[in-house]
Design an enzyme around this catalytic site. Structure first.
Site, PDB file in Angstrom:
ATOM      1  N   GLN A  18     -15.478  70.249 -27.295  1.00 36.18           N
ATOM      2  CA  GLN A  18     -15.148  71.622 -27.691  1.00 36.18           C
ATOM      3  C   GLN A  18     -16.266  72.560 -27.243  1.00 36.18           C
ATOM      4  O   GLN A  18     -17.446  72.250 -27.427  1.00 36.18           O
ATOM      5  CB  GLN A  18     -14.995  71.721 -29.217  1.00 36.18           C
ATOM      6  CG  GLN A  18     -13.842  70.942 -29.774  1.00 36.18           C
ATOM      7  CD  GLN A  18     -12.502  71.605 -29.508  1.00 36.18           C
ATOM      8  OE1 GLN A  18     -12.391  72.620 -28.845  1.00 36.18           O
ATOM      9  NE2 GLN A  18     -11.448  70.983 -30.021  1.00 36.18           N
ATOM     10  N   ASP A  26      -6.885  63.030 -33.989  1.00 35.98           N
ATOM     11  CA  ASP A  26      -7.153  64.211 -33.163  1.00 35.98           C
ATOM     12  C   ASP A  26      -6.534  63.937 -31.787  1.00 35.98           C
ATOM     13  O   ASP A  26      -7.242  63.737 -30.808  1.00 35.98           O
ATOM     14  CB  ASP A  26      -8.658  64.462 -33.067  1.00 35.98           C
ATOM     15  CG  ASP A  26      -8.990  65.790 -32.399  1.00 35.98           C
ATOM     16  OD1 ASP A  26      -8.057  66.553 -32.065  1.00 35.98           O
ATOM     17  OD2 ASP A  26     -10.186  66.058 -32.202  1.00 35.98           O
ATOM     18  N   GLU A  56     -10.307  54.994 -28.538  1.00 30.47           N
ATOM     19  CA  GLU A  56     -10.114  55.971 -27.464  1.00 30.47           C
ATOM     20  C   GLU A  56      -9.715  55.212 -26.213  1.00 30.47           C
ATOM     21  O   GLU A  56     -10.272  54.152 -25.928  1.00 30.47           O
ATOM     22  CB  GLU A  56     -11.401  56.745 -27.229  1.00 30.47           C
ATOM     23  CG  GLU A  56     -11.424  57.632 -26.010  1.00 30.47           C
ATOM     24  CD  GLU A  56     -10.351  58.703 -26.023  1.00 30.47           C
ATOM     25  OE1 GLU A  56      -9.641  58.817 -25.009  1.00 30.47           O
ATOM     26  OE2 GLU A  56     -10.225  59.427 -27.028  1.00 30.47           O
ATOM     27  N   TYR A 110      -8.181  58.561 -31.458  1.00 32.42           N
ATOM     28  CA  TYR A 110      -8.360  59.494 -30.342  1.00 32.42           C
ATOM     29  C   TYR A 110      -9.778  60.060 -30.423  1.00 32.42           C
ATOM     30  O   TYR A 110      -9.995  61.264 -30.401  1.00 32.42           O
ATOM     31  CB  TYR A 110      -7.321  60.617 -30.358  1.00 32.42           C
ATOM     32  CG  TYR A 110      -5.899  60.138 -30.441  1.00 32.42           C
ATOM     33  CD1 TYR A 110      -5.216  59.737 -29.301  1.00 32.42           C
ATOM     34  CD2 TYR A 110      -5.235  60.076 -31.671  1.00 32.42           C
ATOM     35  CE1 TYR A 110      -3.906  59.289 -29.386  1.00 32.42           C
ATOM     36  CE2 TYR A 110      -3.926  59.630 -31.752  1.00 32.42           C
ATOM     37  CZ  TYR A 110      -3.268  59.235 -30.609  1.00 32.42           C
ATOM     38  OH  TYR A 110      -1.964  58.805 -30.694  1.00 32.42           O
ATOM     39  N   CYS A 160      -4.539  70.689 -31.660  1.00 37.79           N
ATOM     40  CA  CYS A 160      -4.580  71.952 -30.911  1.00 37.79           C
ATOM     41  C   CYS A 160      -3.167  72.399 -30.559  1.00 37.79           C
ATOM     42  O   CYS A 160      -2.992  73.419 -29.897  1.00 37.79           O
ATOM     43  CB  CYS A 160      -5.424  71.791 -29.649  1.00 37.79           C
ATOM     44  SG  CYS A 160      -4.746  70.598 -28.481  1.00 37.79           S
TER      45      CYS A 160
END
Length: 182
Positions: free
Chosen positions: A18, A113, A66, A45, A140
């Site tokens: 981010q 996420d 991940e 994630y 998001c």
């Protein structure tokens, strides 16, 4: 090297991170406020470990999954760099690893996420057959999050809190956190 709060992160140039650090820190502080001391957490994630490592001082254990091998390598380096001993990260698709992790470990909380496409239905099936008390869903993409939260509601998770974070002021981009409990 990027820093959020007291945690520093080494990043591969291809790793996602981010860029709005002040809002990201507020988001991570919010997530941290939603977990109890000594929880066992699945960081699904996980990327380079940003959320899981940020929570490590409050958690009993953090297990990260991940699918990008370079990100997992970064996460493992970030654990060492920050002298953290209660996090472990695995390479794999969340939908393939979640069932195995749930069989091996009694999880208190899962933090999702996911990418913009949201959760795979296989993940919901695994949650349906496990007694994980809490799901914290960071997204998001409000549309896929809404779809996935609806599926989580159908298997017994109820919304406790919703908190949006304005990552890019003056745009429509937000990160939204939904806390659900069974």
């Amino acid at each position: 090297i990027e820093t959020i709060g007291k945690i520093s992160y080494h990043l591969n140039y291809r790793s996602f991170f981010q860029i709005n650090h002040s809002t990201t820190e507020k988001l991570y502080d919010f997530v941290k406020s939603q977990i109890s001391k000594n929880e066992i957490i699945l960081d699904a994630y996980s990327g380079v470990g940003t959320i899981g490592i940020y929570l490590a001082d409050k958690a009993k254990e953090v297990i990260g999954v991940e699918f990008v091998a370079a990100a997992v390598k970064d996460a493992k380096q970030n654990i060492e760099f920050n002298n953290i001993d209660n996090c472990r990260y695995y390479v794999g698709l969340v939908e393939d690893k979640i069932e195995e992790i749930c069989k091996e470990t009694v999880l208190d909380t899962i933090i999702f996420d996911p990418p913009r496409k949201g959760l795979e239905k296989k993940i919901i099936e695994v949650l349906k057959h496990n007694e994980i008390k809490k799901v914290i869903y960071v997204s998001c993409n409000p549309m896929t999050q809404k779809r996935d939260v609806h599926m989580l509601n159908e298997i017994g998770y109820k919304i406790k809190k919703i908190q949006p974070f304005d990552m890019f002021p003056q745009t429509w981009h937000i990160e939204n956190v939904v806390v659900l409990e069974k």
